[in-house]
Scaffold this motif. Structure first.
Motif, PDB file in Angstrom:
ATOM      1  N   PHE A   1      10.895  -9.788  -1.563  1.00 26.00           N
ATOM      2  CA  PHE A   1      10.728  -8.428  -2.075  1.00 26.00           C
ATOM      3  C   PHE A   1       9.990  -7.578  -1.048  1.00 26.00           C
ATOM      4  CE2 PHE A   1       7.632 -11.435  -3.746  1.00 26.00           C
ATOM      5  CZ  PHE A   1       6.438 -10.919  -3.272  1.00 26.00           C
ATOM      6  N   SER A   2      10.025  -6.265  -1.260  1.00 26.33           N
ATOM      7  CA  SER A   2       9.371  -5.324  -0.353  1.00 26.33           C
ATOM      8  C   SER A   2       7.995  -4.955  -0.877  1.00 26.33           C
ATOM      9  CB  SER A   2      10.216  -4.059  -0.172  1.00 26.33           C
ATOM     10  OG  SER A   2      11.461  -4.366   0.414  1.00 26.33           O
ATOM     11  N   VAL A   3       7.027  -4.906   0.031  1.00 27.67           N
ATOM     12  CA  VAL A   3       5.646  -4.563  -0.311  1.00 27.67           C
ATOM     13  C   VAL A   3       5.235  -3.356   0.532  1.00 27.67           C
ATOM     14  CG1 VAL A   3       3.247  -5.343  -0.327  1.00 27.67           C
ATOM     15  CG2 VAL A   3       5.077  -6.940  -0.921  1.00 27.67           C
ATOM     16  N   PHE A   4       4.572  -2.393  -0.100  1.00 32.21           N
ATOM     17  CA  PHE A   4       4.140  -1.195   0.619  1.00 32.21           C
ATOM     18  C   PHE A   4       2.877  -1.492   1.419  1.00 32.21           C
ATOM     19  CE2 PHE A   4       1.994   2.984   0.907  1.00 32.21           C
ATOM     20  CZ  PHE A   4       3.006   3.678   1.571  1.00 32.21           C
ATOM     21  N   ASN A   5       2.952  -1.264   2.729  1.00 37.49           N
ATOM     22  CA  ASN A   5       1.818  -1.459   3.627  1.00 37.49           C
ATOM     23  C   ASN A   5       1.046  -0.149   3.736  1.00 37.49           C
ATOM     24  OD1 ASN A   5       0.097  -1.744   5.906  1.00 37.49           O
ATOM     25  ND2 ASN A   5       1.399  -3.381   6.687  1.00 37.49           N
ATOM     26  N   GLN A   6      -0.196  -0.158   3.257  1.00 35.32           N
ATOM     27  CA  GLN A   6      -0.989   1.084   3.239  1.00 35.32           C
ATOM     28  C   GLN A   6      -1.378   1.546   4.634  1.00 35.32           C
ATOM     29  OE1 GLN A   6      -2.907   2.544   0.312  1.00 35.32           O
ATOM     30  NE2 GLN A   6      -2.078   1.230  -1.292  1.00 35.32           N
ATOM     31  N   LYS A   7      -1.440   0.621   5.598  1.00 35.47           N
ATOM     32  CA  LYS A   7      -1.874   0.998   6.944  1.00 35.47           C
ATOM     33  C   LYS A   7      -0.807   1.811   7.670  1.00 35.47           C
ATOM     34  CE  LYS A   7      -5.071  -2.861   7.676  1.00 35.47           C
ATOM     35  NZ  LYS A   7      -5.403  -4.024   8.542  1.00 35.47           N
ATOM     36  N   ASN A   8       0.418   1.299   7.684  1.00 36.74           N
ATOM     37  CA  ASN A   8       1.459   2.037   8.411  1.00 36.74           C
ATOM     38  C   ASN A   8       2.342   2.885   7.499  1.00 36.74           C
ATOM     39  OD1 ASN A   8       3.069   0.137   7.130  1.00 36.74           O
ATOM     40  ND2 ASN A   8       3.335  -1.117   8.978  1.00 36.74           N
ATOM     41  N   ARG A   9       2.006   2.894   6.190  1.00 36.86           N
ATOM     42  CA  ARG A   9       2.704   3.727   5.210  1.00 36.86           C
ATOM     43  C   ARG A   9       4.191   3.412   5.157  1.00 36.86           C
ATOM     44  NH1 ARG A   9      -0.882   5.551   1.943  1.00 36.86           N
ATOM     45  NH2 ARG A   9       0.499   7.287   1.341  1.00 36.86           N
ATOM     46  N   GLU A  10       4.526   2.127   5.270  1.00 39.85           N
ATOM     47  CA  GLU A  10       5.916   1.705   5.216  1.00 39.85           C
ATOM     48  C   GLU A  10       6.051   0.452   4.346  1.00 39.85           C
ATOM     49  OE1 GLU A  10       7.291   1.012   9.137  1.00 39.85           O
ATOM     50  OE2 GLU A  10       7.423   3.144   9.683  1.00 39.85           O
ATOM     51  N   PHE A  11       7.270   0.260   3.835  1.00 46.86           N
ATOM     52  CA  PHE A  11       7.543  -0.949   3.071  1.00 46.86           C
ATOM     53  C   PHE A  11       7.879  -2.100   4.024  1.00 46.86           C
ATOM     54  CE2 PHE A  11       8.137   2.132  -0.334  1.00 46.86           C
ATOM     55  CZ  PHE A  11       7.581   1.471  -1.422  1.00 46.86           C
ATOM     56  N   GLU A  12       7.304  -3.271   3.748  1.00 48.30           N
ATOM     57  CA  GLU A  12       7.553  -4.461   4.550  1.00 48.30           C
ATOM     58  C   GLU A  12       8.186  -5.532   3.676  1.00 48.30           C
ATOM     59  OE1 GLU A  12       3.865  -5.657   6.209  1.00 48.30           O
ATOM     60  OE2 GLU A  12       3.802  -4.029   7.692  1.00 48.30           O
ATOM     61  N   PHE A  13       9.169  -6.201   4.234  1.00 44.71           N
ATOM     62  CA  PHE A  13       9.884  -7.229   3.478  1.00 44.71           C
ATOM     63  C   PHE A  13       9.140  -8.558   3.557  1.00 44.71           C
ATOM     64  CE2 PHE A  13      13.194 -10.607   3.392  1.00 44.71           C
ATOM     65  CZ  PHE A  13      13.537 -10.481   2.052  1.00 44.71           C
ATOM     66  N   GLN A  14       8.873  -9.138   2.394  1.00 45.05           N
ATOM     67  CA  GLN A  14       8.256 -10.454   2.308  1.00 45.05           C
ATOM     68  C   GLN A  14       9.348 -11.465   1.944  1.00 45.05           C
ATOM     69  OE1 GLN A  14       4.920 -10.928   3.005  1.00 45.05           O
ATOM     70  NE2 GLN A  14       4.916  -8.736   3.506  1.00 45.05           N
ATOM     71  N   ALA A  15       9.684 -12.314   2.888  1.00 44.99           N
ATOM     72  CA  ALA A  15      10.800 -13.238   2.700  1.00 44.99           C
ATOM     73  C   ALA A  15      10.506 -14.254   1.603  1.00 44.99           C
ATOM     74  CB  ALA A  15      11.105 -13.953   4.014  1.00 44.99           C
TER      75      ALA A  15
END
Length: 317
Positions: A92-106
């Protein structure tokens, strides 16, 4: 190790040595079940997926872990429960507060060998999350495709006795599995050795080092795909498949996809027997594990119906 095209007996020598070492470690992990090991290897080499229907505690998890280590792959295990979500399998995708982007968690499907334990205990929605992964070796999350390992292999288990709170696999999901097999209880001597191992007198059955080098499994699978099938043997395979669609006791015959899987598994079986071509015996040997996972037969009559088909459909000379 690069494998040459299996055009002669001598070209099987490198693969034979590798497969014998692979057999040795798997038979050490699952003692007294060489026939089961051969079917697992055939399924793996055919780029299929395996459904193991058996009682708990017979060594299915140990076998899956040993297989993953032996082929030099990553192992993942999912305990299927009613509250398991599709994202728990695919990621699923998790929102990264540092770079303000969604990151995929495999998720665990990004392993090389995935054990889906008691797959019929999770909901159809979660079961279907495996469909794309098993068929296309990719998953789509938030409209983005993520590729899986080229040798991604699923071993799913289900308990044939306890059906309370289970969700039977639909035909579409069952057809994604190449084969179905069971382990069964070990004999007395093998159980004695298991008890001895539990006292610390025998090493852990899980191999300490990989047997296959990186990319070697893919080379073996490519060699299997080059195993020759003569027109008369291919015709025999087609005749058997069409017979399943006309049998009065079979409500759902084998599909064209099932026929392709059956052919690949027969090629893998011939490869394991060090033959560069498929014989009718290879087709017959793999009929039961391939067909019993996909034929619509009432009750426990699948085995007798399959043996009836093998007796009645003419075998090519």
């Amino acid at each position: 190790m690069a494998l040459a095209s299996p055009d002669s007996a001598t070209e099987f020598a490198p693969a034979t040595d590798t497969l014998n070492r692979l057999r040795a470690v798997l038979n050490q992990a699952l003692k007294g079940k060489p026939a089961v090991i051969e079917r697992v290897l055939a399924c793996l080499l055919a780029r299929g997926h395996l459904l193991m229907e058996d009682l708990p505690g017979l060594g299915k998890t140990t076998l899956a872990k040993s297989l993953a280590t032996a082929v030099g792959g990553q192992f993942a295990r999912v305990q299927c429960t009613p509250d398991l979500l599709p994202g728990d399998i695919t990621g699923f995708s998790v929102f990264n507060q540092k770079n303000r982007e969604f990151e995929f968690q495999a998720g665990p499907v990004f392993a090389d060998v995935l054990l889906a334990d008691e797959i019929n205990r999770t909901t159809p929605r979660t079961q279907s999350a495996l469909l794309e992964a098993m068929a296309e070796r990719q998953v789509t999350v938030d409209n983005r495709r993520h590729s899986l390992s080229k040798t991604f292999f699923v071993i799913a288990t289900q308990n044939p006795v306890e059906h309370h709170g289970t969700y039977p696999l639909p035909e579409a999901q069952l057809d994604r599995f190449a084969m179905k097999c069971s382990v069964g209880y070990p004999d007395r001597d093998d159980e004695m050795n298991l008890l001895l191992a539990a006292m610390g007198h025998v090493d852990d059955p899980t191999p300490a080092e990989p047997i296959l080098a990186p990319g070697e499994l893919a080379h073996l699978q490519s060699a299997v795909a080059r195993i020759a099938i003569q027109p008369n043997v291919r015709g025999y395979l087609v005749d058997l498949g069409r017979a399943t669609r006309n049998h009065p006791k079979i409500s759902l015959g084998v599909s064209p996809r099932g026929m392709l899987i059956w052919q690949r598994v027969a090629q893998a079986w011939a490869f394991l027997k060090q033959r560069p071509f498929v014989t009718p015996d290879d087709v017959q040997e793999m009929a039961l594990p391939v067909l019993q996972v996909r034929l619509g037969v009432a009750g426990d009559a699948a085995s007798s119906v399959i043996h009836e088909l093998l007796r009645t459909v003419p075998v090519p000379v």
